[in-house]
Design a protein around this motif. Structure first.
Motif, PDB file in Angstrom:
ATOM      1  N   PRO A 255       0.843  -1.194   0.000  1.00 52.09           N
ATOM      2  CA  PRO A 255       0.000   0.000   0.000  1.00 52.09           C
ATOM      3  C   PRO A 255       0.884   1.252   0.000  1.00 52.09           C
ATOM      4  N   LEU A 256       0.440   2.268  -0.700  1.00 49.99           N
ATOM      5  CA  LEU A 256       1.213   3.493  -0.857  1.00 49.99           C
ATOM      6  C   LEU A 256       0.604   4.615  -0.031  1.00 49.99           C
ATOM      7  N   ILE A 257       1.475   5.507   0.461  1.00 49.74           N
ATOM      8  CA  ILE A 257       1.009   6.720   1.115  1.00 49.74           C
ATOM      9  C   ILE A 257       1.793   7.915   0.587  1.00 49.74           C
ATOM     10  N   GLY A 258       1.126   9.028   0.476  1.00 49.39           N
ATOM     11  CA  GLY A 258       1.750  10.297   0.131  1.00 49.39           C
ATOM     12  C   GLY A 258       1.413  11.289   1.219  1.00 49.39           C
ATOM     13  N   VAL A 259       2.439  11.926   1.801  1.00 47.44           N
ATOM     14  CA  VAL A 259       2.232  12.723   3.011  1.00 47.44           C
ATOM     15  C   VAL A 259       2.623  14.176   2.778  1.00 47.44           C
ATOM     16  N   ASP A 260       1.636  15.070   2.864  1.00 48.13           N
ATOM     17  CA  ASP A 260       1.887  16.508   2.893  1.00 48.13           C
ATOM     18  C   ASP A 260       2.002  16.886   4.372  1.00 48.13           C
ATOM     19  N   PHE A 261       3.216  17.211   4.797  1.00 46.41           N
ATOM     20  CA  PHE A 261       3.533  17.311   6.218  1.00 46.41           C
ATOM     21  C   PHE A 261       3.326  18.718   6.758  1.00 46.41           C
ATOM     22  N   SER A 262       2.986  18.795   8.030  1.00 42.57           N
ATOM     23  CA  SER A 262       2.971  20.041   8.786  1.00 42.57           C
ATOM     24  C   SER A 262       3.757  19.814  10.060  1.00 42.57           C
ATOM     25  N   CYS A 263       4.681  20.734  10.390  1.00 40.21           N
ATOM     26  CA  CYS A 263       5.501  20.560  11.586  1.00 40.21           C
ATOM     27  C   CYS A 263       4.722  20.877  12.860  1.00 40.21           C
ATOM     28  N   ALA A 264       3.572  21.542  12.713  1.00 39.48           N
ATOM     29  CA  ALA A 264       2.717  21.867  13.860  1.00 39.48           C
ATOM     30  C   ALA A 264       1.266  21.626  13.452  1.00 39.48           C
ATOM     31  N   PRO A 265       0.890  20.369  13.267  1.00 38.35           N
ATOM     32  CA  PRO A 265      -0.442  20.076  12.736  1.00 38.35           C
ATOM     33  C   PRO A 265      -1.557  20.514  13.671  1.00 38.35           C
ATOM     34  N   SER A 266      -2.691  20.844  13.058  1.00 38.19           N
ATOM     35  CA  SER A 266      -3.866  21.288  13.801  1.00 38.19           C
ATOM     36  C   SER A 266      -5.094  20.976  12.955  1.00 38.19           C
ATOM     37  N   ARG A 267      -6.243  21.307  13.474  1.00 40.33           N
ATOM     38  CA  ARG A 267      -7.465  21.108  12.679  1.00 40.33           C
ATOM     39  C   ARG A 267      -7.454  21.976  11.439  1.00 40.33           C
TER      40      ARG A 267
ATOM     41  N   VAL B 103      -2.684  12.908   4.377  1.00 39.69           N
ATOM     42  CA  VAL B 103      -2.155  11.613   3.944  1.00 39.69           C
ATOM     43  C   VAL B 103      -3.057  11.030   2.854  1.00 39.69           C
ATOM     44  N   ALA B 104      -2.507  10.897   1.654  1.00 36.38           N
ATOM     45  CA  ALA B 104      -3.213  10.228   0.566  1.00 36.38           C
ATOM     46  C   ALA B 104      -2.799   8.761   0.553  1.00 36.38           C
ATOM     47  N   ARG B 105      -3.779   7.877   0.490  1.00 40.06           N
ATOM     48  CA  ARG B 105      -3.518   6.438   0.479  1.00 40.06           C
ATOM     49  C   ARG B 105      -3.958   5.865  -0.859  1.00 40.06           C
ATOM     50  N   GLY B 106      -3.157   4.947  -1.391  1.00 36.47           N
ATOM     51  CA  GLY B 106      -3.507   4.378  -2.681  1.00 36.47           C
ATOM     52  C   GLY B 106      -2.874   3.029  -2.917  1.00 36.47           C
ATOM     53  N   THR B 107      -3.274   2.411  -4.028  1.00 38.08           N
ATOM     54  CA  THR B 107      -2.729   1.116  -4.433  1.00 38.08           C
ATOM     55  C   THR B 107      -2.438   1.145  -5.919  1.00 38.08           C
ATOM     56  N   LEU B 108      -1.387   0.426  -6.309  1.00 41.02           N
ATOM     57  CA  LEU B 108      -0.989   0.340  -7.710  1.00 41.02           C
ATOM     58  C   LEU B 108      -1.613  -0.876  -8.373  1.00 41.02           C
ATOM     59  N   HIS B 109      -2.116  -0.668  -9.572  1.00 40.45           N
ATOM     60  CA  HIS B 109      -2.654  -1.744 -10.392  1.00 40.45           C
ATOM     61  C   HIS B 109      -2.049  -1.552 -11.783  1.00 40.45           C
TER      62      HIS B 109
ATOM     63  N   ASP C 201       6.744  14.765   2.099  1.00 44.16           N
ATOM     64  CA  ASP C 201       7.110  16.090   1.613  1.00 44.16           C
ATOM     65  C   ASP C 201       7.859  16.880   2.687  1.00 44.16           C
ATOM     66  N   PHE C 202       9.054  16.416   3.020  1.00 42.03           N
ATOM     67  CA  PHE C 202       9.980  17.205   3.837  1.00 42.03           C
ATOM     68  C   PHE C 202      11.392  16.689   3.577  1.00 42.03           C
ATOM     69  N   PRO C 203      12.416  17.488   3.859  1.00 43.69           N
ATOM     70  CA  PRO C 203      13.789  17.054   3.566  1.00 43.69           C
ATOM     71  C   PRO C 203      14.213  15.876   4.443  1.00 43.69           C
ATOM     72  N   PHE C 204      15.009  14.996   3.846  1.00 46.92           N
ATOM     73  CA  PHE C 204      15.587  13.872   4.586  1.00 46.92           C
ATOM     74  C   PHE C 204      17.046  14.150   4.952  1.00 46.92           C
ATOM     75  N   GLY C 205      17.517  15.358   4.746  1.00 45.72           N
ATOM     76  CA  GLY C 205      18.897  15.682   5.072  1.00 45.72           C
ATOM     77  C   GLY C 205      19.134  17.174   5.046  1.00 45.72           C
ATOM     78  N   LEU C 206      20.340  17.561   5.450  1.00 46.04           N
ATOM     79  CA  LEU C 206      20.751  18.964   5.474  1.00 46.04           C
ATOM     80  C   LEU C 206      21.911  19.176   4.501  1.00 46.04           C
ATOM     81  N   PRO C 207      22.141  20.413   4.067  1.00 49.15           N
ATOM     82  CA  PRO C 207      23.244  20.679   3.142  1.00 49.15           C
ATOM     83  C   PRO C 207      24.588  20.230   3.713  1.00 49.15           C
ATOM     84  N   ARG C 208      25.387  19.607   2.873  1.00 47.78           N
ATOM     85  CA  ARG C 208      26.689  19.085   3.284  1.00 47.78           C
ATOM     86  C   ARG C 208      27.552  20.164   3.936  1.00 47.78           C
TER      87      ARG C 208
ATOM     88  N   LEU D 112      -4.058  17.923  -2.862  1.00 44.51           N
ATOM     89  CA  LEU D 112      -3.413  17.692  -4.148  1.00 44.51           C
ATOM     90  C   LEU D 112      -1.924  17.405  -3.954  1.00 44.51           C
ATOM     91  N   ASP D 113      -1.292  18.102  -3.032  1.00 44.84           N
ATOM     92  CA  ASP D 113       0.118  17.826  -2.744  1.00 44.84           C
ATOM     93  C   ASP D 113       0.305  16.407  -2.227  1.00 44.84           C
TER      94      ASP D 113
END
Length: 275
Positions: free
Chosen positions: A10-22, A28-34, A66-73, A241-242
């Protein structure tokens, strides 16, 4: 012979918020590949970071986040933060126990550098055709640095697999997504977010049409119900959409050996999938 596996998780696509609220949830978009069709199953909204942590414990999944997995070298080396992405986030949070302390560290470093060279980028940020992603050191306006601080630390803590960066639970695999990359391929510089004005609404319609028809280099078609299509277009924030764009990038990566990453990935910077 086709390179498409018989089954993908199963696939997920996550538009992230560092301080989530209502008002501004983690989407989170959930989907499956066919085959080459990615069916959107549903879109969830998480109003707390605890909800995000719970998401990461689910299994199995393959996700685009949708957030960085690292910092500039350059920043990492000048601060001696470590030689792997996991070491960097652990040492950073040891030195900076809050995200505001992280901002202070970035500001102090940047203020000693020439103008225009304070918010440096990773190689991946500058390797995107048609766009440039925001520096992971940006903690204002679009606070991508805060998203890295809160988001990536939780991926590492959850023990998920991070292709090119860290071994982990192969049933839960995360890649760095960037919805703006896929959107710019279709829309160019037209904006589709943060407004209910007619031009943004039309842009969202055009973007959804292109995704449904598979008119991107990813070679995948997004399968939507009428209600889902209407919801993606009607969301003036663009968050839904993101999340769907991240879902498509996750689908592309899930079909490829090594998640489609380059043969060599900087172990502290990471890489943006599909870049």
């Amino acid at each position: 012979m086709s390179t498409i596996p018989v089954a993908t998780p199963p696939l997920i696509g996550v538009d992230f918020s560092c301080a989530p609220s209502r008002r501004k949830p983690i989407t989170v978009a959930r989907g499956t590949l066919h085959g080459a069709v990615l069916r959107l199953e549903r879109v969830d909204e998480l109003q707390t970071l605890a909800g995000f942590e719970a998401l990461l414990t689910e299994s199995p999944w393959f996700g685009g986040f949708d957030f960085p997995f690292g910092l500039p070298r350059l920043f990492v080396d000048e601060h001696g933060l470590g030689t792997t992405a996991a070491q960097v986030i652990a040492e950073l949070q040891r030195r900076c126990p809050t995200r505001m302390a992280f901002r202070a560290l970035v500001d102090a470093w940047g203020n000693g550098r020439p103008a225009g060279q304070r918010l440096v980028h990773r190689r991946a940020d500058l390797s995107l055709p048609g766009t440039t992603s925001t520096s992971p050191l940006q903690t204002r306006y679009v606070p991508v640095g805060f998203m890295y601080y809160e988001g990536f630390s939780r991926l590492v803590a959850a023990g998920v697999q991070l292709p090119g960066l860290a071994a982990g639970d192969a049933a839960r695999t995360a890649v760095e997504a960037y919805p703006g990359l896929l959107a710019s391929e279709i829309l160019g510089r037209r904006s589709y977010k943060n407004s209910a004005e007619a031009d943004r609404l039309i842009a969202r319609k055009d973007l959804v049409d292109a995704l449904e028809q598979g008119r991107t280099r990813l070679g995948l078609r997004l399968k939507l119900t009428h209600a889902q299509r209407d919801a993606l277009v009607a969301d003036a924030s663009g968050d839904r959409l993101d999340a769907a764009l991240c879902l498509l990038q996750a689908g592309w990566a899930a079909l490829r050996p090594g998640a489609g990453l380059p043969a060599v990935v900087d172990p502290v910077e990471g890489w943006i999938t599909t870049a």
